[in-house]
Design an enzyme around this catalytic site. Structure first.
Site, PDB file in Angstrom:
ATOM      1  N   CYS A 200       0.802  -1.224   0.000  1.00 19.07           N
ATOM      2  CA  CYS A 200       0.000   0.000   0.000  1.00 19.07           C
ATOM      3  C   CYS A 200       0.833   1.271   0.000  1.00 19.07           C
ATOM      4  O   CYS A 200       0.299   2.366  -0.129  1.00 19.07           O
ATOM      5  CB  CYS A 200      -0.963   0.005   1.185  1.00 19.07           C
ATOM      6  SG  CYS A 200      -0.147   0.286   2.761  1.00 19.07           S
TER       7      CYS A 200
ATOM      8  N   CYS B 271       3.782  -2.637   8.469  1.00 13.11           N
ATOM      9  CA  CYS B 271       3.127  -1.602   7.674  1.00 13.11           C
ATOM     10  C   CYS B 271       2.104  -0.958   8.586  1.00 13.11           C
ATOM     11  O   CYS B 271       1.309  -1.637   9.231  1.00 13.11           O
ATOM     12  CB  CYS B 271       2.423  -2.238   6.483  1.00 13.11           C
ATOM     13  SG  CYS B 271       1.100  -1.207   5.839  1.00 13.11           S
TER      14      CYS B 271
ATOM     15  N   CYS C  86      -4.339  -0.821   4.390  1.00 19.07           N
ATOM     16  CA  CYS C  86      -3.466  -1.589   3.507  1.00 19.07           C
ATOM     17  C   CYS C  86      -4.245  -2.774   2.939  1.00 19.07           C
ATOM     18  O   CYS C  86      -4.797  -3.586   3.689  1.00 19.07           O
ATOM     19  CB  CYS C  86      -2.256  -2.083   4.294  1.00 19.07           C
ATOM     20  SG  CYS C  86      -1.235  -3.237   3.381  1.00 19.07           S
TER      21      CYS C  86
END
Ligand code: IVH
Length: 668
Positions: free
Chosen positions: A413, A428, A433
């Site tokens: 993402c 992340c 995402c």
């Protein structure tokens, strides 16, 4: 007591015999004749009959489960020590073993040996009294092990009663409990999917399952058994290993997949060759072959040196290794945002399995081993699901190898990446995402979770990309019409999916909690929660201490659960769901409220009992003892000659109690 009608009694007896025979076919002979569903159906029927009549036969399969969790394992002394084995690392060393045996026995003649695969599991001793399974213990230090009877009882290959053979008064049978490779891979896949650490090998998985205080966890892992040894025995005797193995077989115990009698060491070596050849085809992990002098009379003459018998040795196979090249390294993003580097390999056959990818775990590992794209590497598959890169063959470098630096952005993402202090993994942090969202949805619908059939990876990907589901809640607003507009759905499949979604609404609290994908909450932790909280709403805004109170619940898990149920967005999501959640697991609260829950005490002056004892008394009923007085203290326990602390307590308005009053408050 009401008399049980003869025909019902007979039905119970027949069902027990029938189910035991199916277990035997499945776990020992490896040739089942009915499906798992059929087995389960008959099992449930038996259970119903037993409950209705309050009549359970000693060898009923229902006796395998349902023991309450233990606080600790009791110790068990082995009547005969459980020895370990000397190793031989080459065929020459095996021949050396044979020369030693002959020297010791003062003979030139060929000695008869048995040769068996060496199972890589956990050594167990099973005690039978008058033919009935009495106790199981681990090897421990060889002299004293732990009582794991309740756990071993759940292993269906373990006969609860000796049938079909002569029965000794009492016998200790030794064997290995193991997990087969298939089952192990399945288990690890599930664990990884749920962010639980994978087991390094089937041995650890089996040992973990047996060293469990809660036998329902053991029962949920499919374990097998291979019996190969005898400890103390009374009321019967055996002359040789082969005779004993034959008896085990007739008494329906599982024995090693191969047990051959070999006259002379050359024949024994050819059995080793045979086992090594078949090694890749065995459904279980084996790291060698065990060679034993067959005759017990000779075994006795040879005796034991310290902890290893002179009459046996283990030939160790070389590990399953292969050399190949790393074509590429990719970074995958999991459900909780963890980014994992994976090496894409030039396919190589290792011990009969084609390996084309290998996890590199994390970037610390990459740096430590200096792994680069294009490198030639040694890969080992020691029964692991995911093969490991053991080392880089630096001599084969051409200079064109490329390092693979840690990600600066999420590869899916593009969000920022974070590394928590003390953690090796990169995360992340993107809330939306796509990789994480899809993984979370996949988890939500998976088999142990909400179990929505027809929502596989492809369909989740499609529904996500079309914007139909952005979160698992959206699954419950899907309309048949929405599906019919998609390329992958026709009338029938759309209808089936809608029905599966509808069906999933009726679920249990344990399953639902597991589906939520709370970090660190696997199936087991979810079950623990369900045992302790009656309904979902009881978890809303729960504090971490309340969850830590649950036996076996870790601190990290408790913190994560509490964080989840204190997040207003999560609560909103939960409130918006219209499900029918039952909780058959609920067993009552983790513990009763204690008189000093949440109270802080300070102790001062000379008291009738030692400080340590008073502290233990307070902590034993939920209180906390602090060394210094402050406004947050609830009580000052005052002894003789109290000084400044008493003064300060008075000025702060903290209550004071005498030792006698303390005892009263504590309910003593
Ligand atoms: S005989 C003294 N037979 O290997 C005899 N052991 O390294 C010892 N093992 O503790 C046991 N397969 O847990 C024997 N076919 C087999 C075996 C076996 C696995 C294990 C056992 C033992 C260990 C010794």
């Amino acid at each position: 007591m009401k008399k049980i009608p003869d025909n019902v009694k007979k039905e119970i007896k027949d069902l027990v015999r029938e189910l035991n025979s199916h277990c035997y076919r499945y776990y020992v002979l490896d040739s089942p004749v009915i499906t798992d569903e059929d087995y389960d159906r008959r099992y449930r029927h038996l259970k119903e009959l037993e409950e209705r009549c309050k009549y359970v036969m000693p060898d009923s399969p229902t006796r395998r489960v349902g023991a309450p969790p233990l606080d600790k394992f009791e110790k068990v002394k082995h009547r005969e020590p459980m020895l370990s084995l000397d190793n031989a690392f080459s065929r020459d060393e095996v021949k050396e073993f044979d020369r030693r045996v002959k020297r010791f026995l003062k003979t030139e003649e060929d000695v008869a040996y048995t040769v068996e695969p060496k199972y890589d599991g956990l050594a167990i001793e099973l005690t039978y009294r008058k033919g009935v399974f009495y106790r199981a213990s681990t090897r421990g230090d060889g002299y004293e092990g732990e009582d794991v009877t309740a756990n071993i009882r759940t292993v269906r290959a373990v006969p609860l009663k000796i049938a079909g053979a002569e029965v000794p008064d009492e016998i200790d049978i030794r064997g290995e409990v193991y997990m087969d490779i298939n089952e192990f891979e399945q288990l690890n896949k599930e664990r990884l999917k749920h962010n639980e650490p994978a087991f390094a090998n089937p041995r650890n998985a089996a040992a973990g399952a047996i060293r469990q205080l809660d036998s329902s966890v053991t029962a949920s892992r499919k374990l097998f058994l291979a019996c190969y040894g005898i400890g103390a025995v009374s009321g019967m005797s055996f002359n040789s290993q082969m005779e004993f193995i034959k008896w085990l077989e007739s008494a329906r115990f599982p024995v090693p997949a191969i047990v051959r009698l070999a006259k002379g060491i050359d024949k024994a070596v050819s059995v080793i060759d045979e086992i090594e050849e078949k090694r890749a085809d065995f459904p279980f992990e084996t790291d060698g072959a065990v060679i034993k002098v067959n005759e017990f009379r000779l075994q006795e003459l040879l005796g034991v040196k310290t902890r290893e018998p002179r009459w046996a040795t283990a030939f160790k196979f070389a590990a399953h290794r292969g050399t190949t090249k790393i074509k590429d390294i990719i970074a995958g993003v999991g459900r909780t945002g963890t980014i994992t580097p994976v090496a894409m390999l030039e396919p190589v056959s290792i011990g009969g399995v084609t390996v084309s990818r290998s996890t590199l775990h994390n970037w610390d590992e990459i740096r430590r081993k200096d792994i680069r794209i294009g490198d030639t590497v040694v890969v080992e598959r020691a029964g692991d699901v995911i093969p490991h890169v053991i080392e880089v063959l630096k001599g084969k470098r051409t200079g064109r190898e490329k390092p693979f630096p840690p990600p600066e952005k999420c590869p899916v993402c593009g969000s920022a990446v974070e590394r928590e202090e003390g953690e090796v993994a990169f995360q992340c942090i993107g809330l939306n995402c796509a990789a994480q969202v899809q993984e979370r949805i996949m988890h939500f619908v998976s088999r142990g979770a909400m179990d929505i059939e027809g929502l596989g990876e492809k369909n989740v990907e499609l529904l996500y990309s079309k914007g139909l589901i952005k979160h698992f809640v959206d699954i419950y607003s899907l309309k048949k019409q929405d599906l019919l507009e998609l390329p992958r759905f026709a009338e029938r499949s759309a209808q089936n999916l809608i029905e599966a979604i509808e069906k999933s609404k009726k679920t249990t609290l344990a399953r639902f909690l597991f589906s939520l994908g709370i970090i660190h909450v696997g199936e087991y932790a979810a079950k623990l929660l369900a045992r302790n909280f009656k309904k979902l709403e009881d978890l809303y805004k729960v504090g971490p201490e309340r969850i830590e109170d649950i036996k076996q619940m870790g601190e990290k898990t408790a913190a994560s659960i509490s964080k989840f149920f204190n997040d207003p967005r999560n609560l909103k999501t939960l409130r918006s769901l219209d499900l029918e959640i039952s909780n058959p697991d609920f067993k009552g609260m983790a513990r009763q409220r204690l008189p000093f829950d949440g109270l802080t005490f300070v102790i001062t002056g000379t008291l009738p009992r030692p400080r340590k004892e008073i502290r233990e008394l307070i902590e034993g009923v939920g209180g906390h003892v602090s060394g210094s007085i402050s406004k947050s203290a609830d009580y000052l326990v005052v002894g003789e000659d109290a000084g400044s602390k008493l003064k300060k307590a008075k000025s702060l308005g903290v209550n004071t109690v005498s030792y006698g009053e303390l005892l009263k408050l504590a309910g003593r």
